[in-house]
Each structure stands twice: as structure tokens, then as C-alpha cells.
Design a protein around this motif. Structure first.
Motif, PDB file in Angstrom:
ATOM      1  N   VAL A   1      37.310 -48.313 -98.793  1.00 50.96           N
ATOM      2  CA  VAL A   1      37.515 -46.961 -99.196  1.00 50.96           C
ATOM      3  C   VAL A   1      39.000 -46.468 -98.754  1.00 50.96           C
ATOM      4  O   VAL A   1      39.517 -46.446-100.037  1.00 50.96           O
ATOM      5  N   LEU A   2      39.671 -47.047 -98.239  1.00 45.95           N
ATOM      6  CA  LEU A   2      41.375 -47.859 -97.883  1.00 45.95           C
ATOM      7  C   LEU A   2      41.692 -48.046 -99.765  1.00 45.95           C
ATOM      8  O   LEU A   2      43.170 -48.210 -99.424  1.00 45.95           O
ATOM      9  N   ALA A   3      41.057 -49.105 -99.775  1.00 45.13           N
ATOM     10  CA  ALA A   3      41.469 -49.989-101.253  1.00 45.13           C
ATOM     11  C   ALA A   3      41.796 -48.824-101.998  1.00 45.13           C
ATOM     12  O   ALA A   3      42.336 -48.627-103.183  1.00 45.13           O
ATOM     13  N   LEU A   4      39.861 -48.333-102.660  1.00 47.87           N
ATOM     14  CA  LEU A   4      40.599 -47.224-103.648  1.00 47.87           C
ATOM     15  C   LEU A   4      41.725 -45.956-103.311  1.00 47.87           C
ATOM     16  O   LEU A   4      42.122 -45.815-104.103  1.00 47.87           O
TER      17      LEU A   4
ATOM     18  N   GLN B   1      37.835 -39.760 -92.788  1.00 44.87           N
ATOM     19  CA  GLN B   1      37.924 -39.411 -91.497  1.00 44.87           C
ATOM     20  C   GLN B   1      38.204 -41.193 -91.608  1.00 44.87           C
ATOM     21  O   GLN B   1      39.369 -41.489 -90.942  1.00 44.87           O
ATOM     22  N   ILE B   2      38.232 -42.464 -92.496  1.00 45.07           N
ATOM     23  CA  ILE B   2      38.559 -42.917 -92.586  1.00 45.07           C
ATOM     24  C   ILE B   2      39.632 -42.675 -92.972  1.00 45.07           C
ATOM     25  O   ILE B   2      40.367 -43.875 -92.680  1.00 45.07           O
ATOM     26  N   ILE B   3      40.274 -42.245 -94.383  1.00 46.97           N
ATOM     27  CA  ILE B   3      41.538 -42.317 -94.355  1.00 46.97           C
ATOM     28  C   ILE B   3      42.795 -41.592 -93.143  1.00 46.97           C
ATOM     29  O   ILE B   3      43.663 -42.258 -92.723  1.00 46.97           O
ATOM     30  N   VAL B   4      42.079 -40.775 -92.150  1.00 47.24           N
ATOM     31  CA  VAL B   4      42.549 -40.306 -91.636  1.00 47.24           C
ATOM     32  C   VAL B   4      42.808 -41.110 -90.697  1.00 47.24           C
ATOM     33  O   VAL B   4      44.031 -41.333 -89.641  1.00 47.24           O
ATOM     34  N   THR B   5      41.761 -42.023 -90.463  1.00 47.73           N
ATOM     35  CA  THR B   5      42.057 -42.585 -89.090  1.00 47.73           C
ATOM     36  C   THR B   5      42.818 -43.939 -89.564  1.00 47.73           C
ATOM     37  O   THR B   5      43.445 -45.548 -88.237  1.00 47.73           O
ATOM     38  N   GLY B   6      42.983 -44.985 -90.513  1.00 48.20           N
ATOM     39  CA  GLY B   6      43.097 -45.476 -91.125  1.00 48.20           C
ATOM     40  C   GLY B   6      42.101 -47.247 -91.159  1.00 48.20           C
ATOM     41  O   GLY B   6      42.770 -47.956 -91.141  1.00 48.20           O
ATOM     42  N   GLY B   7      40.902 -46.751 -90.826  1.00 47.19           N
ATOM     43  CA  GLY B   7      40.176 -47.109 -91.118  1.00 47.19           C
ATOM     44  C   GLY B   7      39.879 -47.818 -89.524  1.00 47.19           C
ATOM     45  O   GLY B   7      38.588 -48.808 -89.110  1.00 47.19           O
ATOM     46  N   ARG B   8      40.390 -47.544 -88.232  1.00 43.42           N
ATOM     47  CA  ARG B   8      39.735 -46.980 -87.287  1.00 43.42           C
ATOM     48  C   ARG B   8      38.527 -46.282 -87.005  1.00 43.42           C
ATOM     49  O   ARG B   8      38.834 -44.972 -86.331  1.00 43.42           O
TER      50      ARG B   8
ATOM     51  N   GLN C   1      32.390 -52.182 -91.918  1.00 42.90           N
ATOM     52  CA  GLN C   1      33.380 -52.724 -91.943  1.00 42.90           C
ATOM     53  C   GLN C   1      34.306 -52.962 -93.758  1.00 42.90           C
ATOM     54  O   GLN C   1      35.307 -52.701 -93.749  1.00 42.90           O
ATOM     55  N   ILE C   2      33.301 -53.136 -94.131  1.00 44.58           N
ATOM     56  CA  ILE C   2      33.376 -53.695 -95.834  1.00 44.58           C
ATOM     57  C   ILE C   2      33.481 -52.151 -96.769  1.00 44.58           C
ATOM     58  O   ILE C   2      34.511 -52.120 -97.547  1.00 44.58           O
TER      59      ILE C   2
END
Length: 110
Positions: free
Chosen positions: A76-79, A102-109, A70-71
Motif C-alpha cells: 500500500v505504501l509503495a503504491l 489508515q495505513i497511509i495516515v499512520t505511515g504503516g504503523r 506487513q507485506i
């Protein structure tokens, strides 16, 4: 008589300055000692926090059961919100570009 009174008043003023100076020196010494003790205690606490139980070793072929931590997702989302592109984020993290996308597309989910 005026000279006598002046000498008495002058001695009182000088005595107070000396007492104030001694009190200030004592206070400075006390603060220095307390600060040193706090630094030592903080160092001990930091060392205790750095000591962790060793993690169980995984084989290279065994995938992580939890996926991306999660960290890393938060990083990734912050950057991404700061305007970094996928390649720049990959340089700053230990993730592959596909994981980042994948993280960006799913918004971290993930």
C-alpha cells in the motif's frame, strides 16, 4: 619436399580443428546436462517451498489478531508513493479503502 611439408602442416591444422570441435561438442553436452539437473533441483525446491502447513481456520466473525499483514502495508505504501489513489490501491489489494487510508495516515504503523 615443399609439398610434403605442406601436407604435414595441413594435416596438423585439420587434426586440431577436429579435436577442438569434439571438445566443444563435449563441453556443450556437459553444460546441457548440468543445466537440466539444476532445473530439476530448482523445481523440487520450489515445490517444497510451495507446500506449507495448512493454516488454522478462523470463523468469519473472528477478527484477525495481527491486523493487516506487513507485506500488504508495504504494498500500500509503495503504491501510494507511486501516485496511486485509495480506490486504485483498493483494486490492487484485498484491503478496504478505510484500511488503506489508515495505513497511509499512520505511515504503516498499524
Amino acid at each position: 619436399m615443399i609439398v610434403g611439408i605442406s601436407v604435414i602442416l595441413l594435416s596438423i591444422v585439420i587434426e586440431r580443428k577436429k579435436k577442438t570441435s569434439d571438445d566443444l561438442e563435449q563441453l556443450s553436452t556437459t553444460i546441457f546436462k548440468e543445466t537440466s539437473q539444476l532445473k530439476r533441483r530448482l523445481k523440487i525446491v520450489e515445490e517444497e517451498l510451495m507446500l506449507e502447513a495448512p493454516l488454522p481456520k478462523r470463523s468469519a466473525t473472528q477478527p484477525s489478531s495481527k491486523g493487516v499483514h506487513q507485506i500488504l502495508v508495504s504494498q500500500v505504501l509503495a503504491l501510494h508513493t507511486q501516485g496511486y489513489n485509495v480506490a486504485q490501491i483498493a483494486e490492487r489489494s484485498s484491503l478496504t479503502p478505510s484500511q488503506i487510508e489508515q495505513i497511509i495516515v499512520t505511515g504503516g504503523r498499524v
